[in-house]
Design a protein around this motif. Sequence first.
Motif, short mmCIF file in Angstrom:
data_model
loop_
_atom_site.label_atom_id
_atom_site.label_comp_id
_atom_site.label_asym_id
_atom_site.label_seq_id
_atom_site.Cartn_x
_atom_site.Cartn_y
_atom_site.Cartn_z
N GLN A 10 36.84 45.67 39.70
CA GLN A 10 35.99 46.75 40.20
C GLN A 10 36.36 48.09 39.57
O GLN A 10 37.52 48.34 39.24
N ARG A 20 39.72 50.16 39.66
CA ARG A 20 40.78 49.30 40.21
C ARG A 20 41.18 48.21 39.22
O ARG A 20 41.75 47.19 39.62
N THR A 32 41.42 39.31 43.80
CA THR A 32 41.28 38.89 42.41
C THR A 32 40.84 37.43 42.29
O THR A 32 40.56 36.97 41.18
N SER A 90 43.49 47.94 37.22
CA SER A 90 44.93 47.67 37.17
C SER A 90 45.34 46.56 38.12
O SER A 90 46.30 45.84 37.85
N GLU A 91 44.62 46.39 39.24
CA GLU A 91 44.96 45.32 40.20
C GLU A 91 44.77 43.95 39.56
O GLU A 91 45.59 43.04 39.73
#
Length: 364
Positions: free
Chosen positions: A105, A108, A67, A110-111
């Motif tokens: 991405q 993904r 991130t 939620s990351e």
Amino acid sequence: MEMTAQALKAANEQGTERADCQAATQSSAREAPRLPELLCPAGNLAALKLAIDNGADAVYVGFKDPTNARNFAGLNFTDAQLAAGIDYAQSRGRQVHIAINTFAQAGRVSEWRASIDKAAGMGADAVLLADNGLLAYAAARHPALKLHLSVQGSATNCEAINFAQEMFGIKRVVLPRVLTLAQIEHVIRNTAVEIETFGFGSLCVMVEGRCILSSYATGQSPNTHGVCSPAAFVRWEKHDGRMNARLNGILIDRFEEEENAGYPTLCKGRFQVRGEDYYALEEPTSLNVLAVLPELVRIGVRSIKVEGRQRSPAYVGEVTRTLRAAIDAATKADYTVKPAWSRVLDKMSEGQQHTLGAYSRPWK
């Protein structure tokens, strides 16, 4: 004198642009210039403490995941380390900014949202974001969290900055390293958003947030995986008494035995162009704004940022101490760059060379 239709159209467009910018702020009522914040990098807890101890007003850090745009092995903070770092800084009246400045991405998201939630929960003073979807999420989910538009967002004009303020409530923007002093001053006069500029460290030849060279060579880039020229793709080969540096098989540079071998990034490699080997895109050298610090203060830059989360704690300590002294002296009428400052920063520069980069373009 009559204006042509084309000239009249251009004048009207220019007037509209100026009005749009000026409508966003009452720049004429700005307060007198004050010393900018000194914002320093911290790739680990030791670097964070050295930055704080040597005079940084704030540090910027990242989690150990994709991130953030400096996602190197052995770099960045575990949750426990970051909690300790935030406590160390804030107990001394300093701030911690958390970079969550890569682009989420597909599949993904939620990351990245989890990182924003974690930063807010840990008491970060601000988060740096580039992805509009993440900015929208942070603004809605954590309205009290200060949002800074990262340099990866590539906002170079007041229209883009004011749009981000209107849509997401950003408090600050980090300008890409492509603007002259006059252009930065124009931006400052036409936005109420705080302006952060780079003051020292490695240069990025592209407009940050738009470079795809690393992706072209390795399939990974700062915006997707948090790393430019990932170490896993770097190879060093000795051949005929020289050192070849390759990135995923691409020959980036060739160093003679007595030369210092720099890290192989595509934009700073030497290539054969029309029969000549040279730095075709950018020489490995570092930005250094000591000579123009009084100007940066005068035009109202709010924060001077040091590049280098991937650099050593020693680098952070030396650069922080030097820039602290220089910034504190920048409002004095007899300000001059002290030779001792230059010696320290030259030693910490890429290739032991420095430049004013885009800040000084005599031809523009």
